[in-house]
Design an enzyme around this catalytic site. Structure first.
Site, mmCIF file in Angstrom:
data_model
loop_
_atom_site.group_PDB
_atom_site.id
_atom_site.type_symbol
_atom_site.label_atom_id
_atom_site.label_comp_id
_atom_site.label_asym_id
_atom_site.label_seq_id
_atom_site.Cartn_x
_atom_site.Cartn_y
_atom_site.Cartn_z
ATOM 1 N N GLU A 9 0.592 -1.231 -0.153
ATOM 2 C CA GLU A 9 0.238 0.168 0.305
ATOM 3 C C GLU A 9 0.695 1.304 -0.219
ATOM 4 O O GLU A 9 2.083 1.392 0.910
ATOM 5 C CB GLU A 9 -0.849 -0.202 1.078
ATOM 6 C CG GLU A 9 -1.816 -1.204 1.423
ATOM 7 C CD GLU A 9 -2.072 -1.636 3.359
ATOM 8 O OE1 GLU A 9 -2.402 -0.484 3.242
ATOM 9 O OE2 GLU A 9 -1.698 -2.506 3.616
ATOM 10 N N ARG A 53 -7.354 -1.393 -4.479
ATOM 11 C CA ARG A 53 -7.663 -1.124 -4.094
ATOM 12 C C ARG A 53 -7.750 0.721 -4.352
ATOM 13 O O ARG A 53 -5.846 0.849 -4.179
ATOM 14 C CB ARG A 53 -8.164 -1.049 -2.595
ATOM 15 C CG ARG A 53 -9.316 0.000 -1.961
ATOM 16 C CD ARG A 53 -8.968 -0.810 -0.031
ATOM 17 N NE ARG A 53 -9.816 0.122 0.660
ATOM 18 C CZ ARG A 53 -9.608 0.619 1.903
ATOM 19 N NH1 ARG A 53 -8.724 -0.392 2.192
ATOM 20 N NH2 ARG A 53 -10.558 0.820 2.123
ATOM 21 N N TYR A 55 -7.582 4.485 -2.925
ATOM 22 C CA TYR A 55 -8.758 5.137 -2.458
ATOM 23 C C TYR A 55 -8.163 6.792 -1.584
ATOM 24 O O TYR A 55 -6.917 6.531 -1.511
ATOM 25 C CB TYR A 55 -9.692 4.501 -1.180
ATOM 26 C CG TYR A 55 -8.934 4.209 0.110
ATOM 27 C CD1 TYR A 55 -7.687 4.192 1.089
ATOM 28 C CD2 TYR A 55 -7.991 2.498 -0.039
ATOM 29 C CE1 TYR A 55 -7.320 3.547 2.021
ATOM 30 C CE2 TYR A 55 -6.675 2.048 0.603
ATOM 31 C CZ TYR A 55 -6.566 2.553 1.598
ATOM 32 O OH TYR A 55 -5.126 1.825 2.411
ATOM 33 N N ASP A 57 -7.467 8.475 1.769
ATOM 34 C CA ASP A 57 -6.771 8.267 2.610
ATOM 35 C C ASP A 57 -6.663 9.917 3.850
ATOM 36 O O ASP A 57 -6.725 10.383 3.557
ATOM 37 C CB ASP A 57 -5.294 7.618 3.007
ATOM 38 C CG ASP A 57 -4.754 6.750 4.802
ATOM 39 O OD1 ASP A 57 -6.393 6.342 5.474
ATOM 40 O OD2 ASP A 57 -3.832 6.499 4.640
ATOM 41 N N GLU A 63 -4.711 6.161 -1.627
ATOM 42 C CA GLU A 63 -3.761 5.464 -1.114
ATOM 43 C C GLU A 63 -3.892 4.414 -2.825
ATOM 44 O O GLU A 63 -5.178 4.258 -2.626
ATOM 45 C CB GLU A 63 -3.676 5.001 0.440
ATOM 46 C CG GLU A 63 -3.118 4.026 0.355
ATOM 47 C CD GLU A 63 -3.142 3.391 1.588
ATOM 48 O OE1 GLU A 63 -2.980 2.317 2.366
ATOM 49 O OE2 GLU A 63 -3.452 4.672 3.007
ATOM 50 N N THR A 66 -2.048 -2.552 -4.068
ATOM 51 C CA THR A 66 -2.047 -3.356 -4.245
ATOM 52 C C THR A 66 -2.464 -5.021 -4.688
ATOM 53 O O THR A 66 -3.113 -5.123 -3.662
ATOM 54 C CB THR A 66 -0.757 -4.414 -5.608
ATOM 55 O OG1 THR A 66 -0.470 -4.801 -3.681
ATOM 56 C CG2 THR A 66 0.343 -3.046 -5.103
ATOM 57 N N TRP A 420 -12.116 -7.005 0.720
ATOM 58 C CA TRP A 420 -11.137 -7.882 0.048
ATOM 59 C C TRP A 420 -11.264 -9.686 0.225
ATOM 60 O O TRP A 420 -10.821 -10.632 -1.015
ATOM 61 C CB TRP A 420 -9.146 -7.605 0.902
ATOM 62 C CG TRP A 420 -9.035 -6.478 1.334
ATOM 63 C CD1 TRP A 420 -9.265 -5.689 1.954
ATOM 64 C CD2 TRP A 420 -8.271 -6.279 0.147
ATOM 65 N NE1 TRP A 420 -8.311 -4.346 1.032
ATOM 66 C CE2 TRP A 420 -7.296 -5.359 0.126
ATOM 67 C CE3 TRP A 420 -7.573 -6.911 -1.244
ATOM 68 C CZ2 TRP A 420 -7.074 -3.790 -0.936
ATOM 69 C CZ3 TRP A 420 -6.576 -6.012 -1.659
ATOM 70 C CH2 TRP A 420 -5.776 -4.795 -2.106
#
Length: 453
Positions: A9, A53, A55, A57, A63, A66, A420
């Site tokens: 991330e 993902r 988004y 943060d 952010e 992977t 997830w």
């Protein structure tokens, strides 16, 4: 664990300037950046067709997480694919700003500190078996992680009361604990918040938040690849010398402030050892472990070769030997060339600007990408694979199920919710599939869900 799930991330720094002056607040820039995402995802927190993902943060930091990868080379490719996705959002945001009559350049930096002294992270995720003793894992891992910055720091010009100094790591100044469940307030080396995103009876997710974000593909490969080998040794019960540090938090700063790797740090046993000596211990164990077990993949051999050569180069003070492969060395050489040419001290504002420009992800502007164009940055991934990674998930992990589900739902204009582990169609039946095994890339239930759209 011979086959492991990895994930990275990265939080990105964001700014918009016009003729050197800040034009918009980070909040406003982030809104422009994510406008396209929100228009199709109805949220600034979305999963993508490649299984990743994306988004916003805390503190307006975009952010990118992977998708689950089961080999390190693929992980590097998908991390770079995330960079490209964000670069696309950046170009789009600049265009929209100009259409609205707001002149300015939008910058996204893949680094870990801003000019105000705030820190944001690169978090590494490693799937580990539940049955192991977590405290033993942490005890063996912490001395490795504290000294690992010599291999994979991103480098930083640190302003101190006695003038500017060049440090190995950006993140080191911002770490305050060894092991903790917080990620923002106290910033530990290993985060223990137990969210495995998998079958909790079988697995836990090791969440390492001490590392720097890397521009260099080879540095990223070494960072994750060496950590994986240390984890494999711990899991196999390899006997390690006790290298427990007396004070890991002081040690991490001492190591960062010494680019020779020779400064001694105190161990809990009362002995002293340098970062080079600690790393050498882990490296030699890893070489021996791989030989005894017959672990001979191309990736492992490349990781071990670069790990050993990096330690040798630092010890011999011959950084040219790793001058295209290790982030902090690449940046240091860049800064030293510039300073020599213009006769500047490390404290000069232009030096700080170059430090930052190394992390600019815009490929026509960022200094890392300038080095890459000149053939001065070694590669792991290739551009075609990175381009594919923007829309195609890894084919051997759960990410494939998520990516295929999202693609089909979007094509059929179906309303859906994913995270997830869950895939859910928001129709009357509210059909949901729980995918607890991150290693599974084929699942009849998911295929049925996709076919029924």
């Amino acid at each position: 664990m011979d086959r492991r799930i990895f994930g990275l991330e990265n939080e990105y720094g964001v700014t918009c300037t016009f003729r050197g002056q800040r034009r918009l607040s980070p909040d406003e820039v982030a809104r422009y950046l994510f406008r396209r995402v929100v228009s199709w995802g109805r949220s600034s927190n979305v999963f993508l067709r490649n299984g990743a993902r994306l988004y916003l943060d805390v503190g307006s930091h975009p952010e990118y997480a992977t998708p689950e990868c089961d080999n390190v080379t693929e992980l590097v490719t998908h991390d770079k694919a995330g960079e490209r996705i964000l670069e696309g959002l950046l170009v789009d945001a600049e265009r929209r700003l100009h259409e609205e009559g707001i002149a300015g350049d939008v910058y996204l930096f893949k680094n870990n500190t801003d000019s105000a002294g705030n820190s944001y992270g690169c978090h590494e995720n490693y799937l580990v078996a539940r049955h192991g003793e977590f405290s033993r894992l942490a005890d063996i891992l912490i001395p490795f992680l504290v000294t690992r910055q010599l291999l994979c720091g991103a480098g930083k010009v640190l302003q101190t009361p006695r003038g500017a100094v060049y440090c190995v790591s950006q993140r080191a100044e911002h770490i305050w604990e060894g092991v903790s469940s917080a990620t923002t307030r106290s910033r530990p080396i290993i985060n223990t918040r137990d969210e495995p995103h998998a079958d909790a009876e079988r697995y836990r997710r090791l969440h390492v938040i001490v590392g720097d974000s890397n521009m260099s593909e080879t540095t990223m490969l070494l960072k994750v690849g060496a950590t994986d080998l240390v984890l494999r040794m711990i899991e196999a019960g390899t006997v390690m010398r006790d290298l427990t540090l007396e004070n890991p938090i002081r040690a991490i700063r001492e190591v960062s402030h010494d680019i020779t790797g020779r400064r001694k740090v105190r161990l809990a046993s009362g002995r002293e050892a340098s970062a080079l000596e600690v790393q050498r211990e882990y490296y030699e164990k890893a070489v021996d472990f791989c030989e005894r077990r017959g672990i001979r993949t191309g990736t492992v051999e490349r990781v071990l070769e670069l790990w050993g050569r990096t330690l040798d180069a630092i010890e011999a003070e011959d950084l040219d030997r790793i001058g295209t492969e290790i982030d902090w060395v690449m940046k240091y050489k860049l800064l030293e060339r510039y300073r020599a040419k213009h006769n500047m001290t490390m404290s000069h504002p232009r030096v700080a600007q170059i430090d930052l420009a190394y992390h600019d992800i815009h490929r026509r502007r960022g200094l890392y990408y300038l080095l890459e164009k000149k053939g001065q940055a070694a590669r792991v991934a290739n551009d075609l694979k990175i381009f594919e990674g923007k829309s195609v998930p890894p084919q051997t992990t759960r990410a494939r199920l998520r990516g295929d589900f999202i693609r089909r739902a979007q094509e059929q204009r179906r309303d859906f919710t994913v995270d997830w582990v869950h895939l859910k169609l928001n129709d009357q039946a509210q059909r949901t599939v729980l995918c607890k095994d991150p290693f599974r890339s084929v699942d009849d239930r998911v295929e049925k869900l996709i076919a029924g759209m």
